[in-house]
Design an enzyme around this catalytic site. Structure first.
Site, PDB file in Angstrom:
ATOM      1  N   CYS A   7       0.865  -1.175   0.000  1.00  0.00           N
ATOM      2  CA  CYS A   7       0.000   0.000   0.000  1.00  0.00           C
ATOM      3  C   CYS A   7       0.909   1.235   0.000  1.00  0.00           C
ATOM      4  O   CYS A   7       2.117   1.106  -0.123  1.00  0.00           O
ATOM      5  CB  CYS A   7      -0.907  -0.035   1.230  1.00  0.00           C
ATOM      6  SG  CYS A   7      -2.358   1.021   1.073  1.00  0.00           S
ATOM      7  N   CYS A  79      -4.669  -0.809  -2.042  1.00  0.00           N
ATOM      8  CA  CYS A  79      -5.115   0.586  -2.131  1.00  0.00           C
ATOM      9  C   CYS A  79      -6.403   0.690  -2.932  1.00  0.00           C
ATOM     10  O   CYS A  79      -6.610  -0.045  -3.888  1.00  0.00           O
ATOM     11  CB  CYS A  79      -4.068   1.442  -2.828  1.00  0.00           C
ATOM     12  SG  CYS A  79      -2.544   1.565  -1.935  1.00  0.00           S
ATOM     13  N   CYS A  86      -2.441   3.678  -6.398  1.00  0.00           N
ATOM     14  CA  CYS A  86      -1.870   2.480  -5.796  1.00  0.00           C
ATOM     15  C   CYS A  86      -0.458   2.287  -6.332  1.00  0.00           C
ATOM     16  O   CYS A  86      -0.212   2.465  -7.512  1.00  0.00           O
ATOM     17  CB  CYS A  86      -2.748   1.282  -6.120  1.00  0.00           C
ATOM     18  SG  CYS A  86      -2.503  -0.039  -4.961  1.00  0.00           S
TER      19      CYS A  86
END
Length: 139
Positions: A7, A79, A86
């Site tokens: 993430c 994400c 992301c």
């Protein structure tokens, strides 16, 4: 099996996913990282995981750069593309999976709403990782 959960901040979603996946299957070698890691894991993420008996209080956000030269069976990005970009992982990966979850670290009116927001994201992560573990890793 070696899995990296990725993430941006590595402070909530990826840390919760890391703890959940490791709890679901202790035989997995699970790591998490971020492209712009925070200084610490979000306390509310630690708290809502503790509710399930999963301790992520010892987790520390790390930069994905330390893992780029390693080989991975899976890299899972968590994400939510609608709210942030992301990160892309360019390391040696057999399988890439994107499981987008909304960012639980939003502005809340009070602690009860914040807790509920984190619990909602945590529960969505559990559901998706349970499916991932059951379908992908057991076959």
């Amino acid at each position: 099996m070696k899995i990296l959960i990725l993430c941006t901040g590595n402070s909530a979603r990826s840390q919760m996913a890391h703890g959940i996946l490791q709890h679901l299957n202790a035989d997995l070698d699970v790591y998490s990282a971020g492209t712009a890691p925070a200084k610490r894991v979000k306390p509310m993420a630690v708290d809502v995981m503790k509710d399930l008996g999963i301790d992520i209080s010892h987790h520390i956000p790390v930069n994905v750069e330390i893992y780029k030269k390693e080989r991975w069976d899976y890299v899972i990005t968590v994400c939510d593309g609608a709210k942030e970009s992301c990160p892309v992982f360019s390391g040696k990966v057999k399988h890439r999976i994107h499981l987008p979850f909304e960012d639980p670290d939003m502005t809340y009116d009070d602690k009860a709403q914040e807790r509920q927001g984190y619990m909602n994201v945590r529960d969505k992560i559990i559901l998706e990782l349970f499916r991932f573990n059951a379908k992908t890793l057991s076959s």
